[in-house]
Design an enzyme around this catalytic site. Sequence first.
Site, PDB file in Angstrom:
ATOM      1  CB  THR A 139       5.346   2.351   0.081  1.00  0.00           C
ATOM      2  OG1 THR A 139       4.758   1.208  -0.549  1.00  0.00           O
ATOM      3  CG2 THR A 139       6.651   2.692  -0.614  1.00  0.00           C
ATOM      4  N   GLY A 194       0.824  -1.196   0.000  1.00  0.00           N
ATOM      5  CA  GLY A 194       0.000   0.000   0.000  1.00  0.00           C
ATOM      6  C   GLY A 194       0.860   1.247   0.000  1.00  0.00           C
ATOM      7  CB  CYS A 195       0.119   4.709  -1.053  1.00  0.00           C
ATOM      8  SG  CYS A 195      -1.553   4.868  -0.392  1.00  0.00           S
ATOM      9  CE1 TYR A 196      -1.389   8.195   4.222  1.00  0.00           C
ATOM     10  CE2 TYR A 196      -3.289   6.754   4.042  1.00  0.00           C
ATOM     11  CZ  TYR A 196      -2.758   8.027   4.110  1.00  0.00           C
ATOM     12  OH  TYR A 196      -3.587   9.128   4.064  1.00  0.00           O
TER      13      TYR A 196
END
Length: 345
Positions: free
Chosen positions: A152, A148-150
């Site tokens: 990462t 996921g972005c968060y």
Amino acid sequence: MKVAVIGGTGYGGVELIRLLAHHPYAQLTSVVSHSQSGKALAEVYPHLHGIMEQTLDAFDVQQLAQDHDLVFLAAPSGVSKDILPQLVEQGVRCIDLSGDFRLKDPRLYPEWYNHDPAQETYLQEAVYGLSEIYREDIAQAKFIANPGCYPTATLLGLIPLLKEGWIDPHTLIIDAKSGVSGAGRKQSLGTHFSETNENLKVYKLGAHQHIPEIEQILSSVGQKEVKITFSTHLVPMTRGIMCTMYTQLQEAKATQDIIDLYHSFYEGHAFVRIRPEGVWPATKEVYGSNYCDIGFANDQRTGRLIIVAVIDNVVKGAAGQAIQNMNIMNAWDETAGLNVLPVYP
């Protein structure tokens, strides 16, 4: 190598299309959309007019397996868990950008994702695609669970210190902020212009679906159970994530020692950039790129360390890292197709 994108009409999918157009070794030959098959891609995304005139395809597992070496899945959560196994069974390598294969414990999915889990064998076989941390596993993988972005930004910011044992893992507080594109393209009141413009909103406090993903990896790295305090905010910008992380140092450390640790840990990893002492990154400095920039503030008075990590949520937080993982899986130059400068201003 021929590749396909499933879910090509969302932000993650269209970012894959943009980046793959410049890739030296991979050719995008199919874009699949369940909801808009038969339409011209440029009809859905007019900025592709005159550049990519292909028609969106319907999902056909046999055709995809016959014509493609690798498939990116950028479908909504809950879709990939049924589609990916069909492709893998046909011998197609896959990279999934949804959260359907990130968590090892199937019991977590109804609670955090509000849907049933994928088959447990696939959850266990999935390789977590945090490129800088699991490069060797990714190189051997049949399919990847793209982070996921968060997670990462958070994990790249915390893992070196946790692995070295310099921080107390029980003191982790993560204050995270994201641009509106992180919510996807589907219309909703929460991302309506009038609701987000000139506004700052907190959401999903203590209930964000990325919490168990972050805790799973930190617990594995730290070899003990890690629980985090994680707050997420929506900010009125299109792209970008900033994670500001607070943690207690186990013993006093000079800021330069921390910076040196990160330089050493990420040596040979082109997409992680470490700021010098007293300089902190901003989201605009990674906009449109696959970089993760990290800076530090070492509060000697309290013994608390502040770590700031920024990424572009749809590049390093989604499509860019997926392509980075494809490069690793094929033993290509890890930066292939990703050597783009951040867009500034």
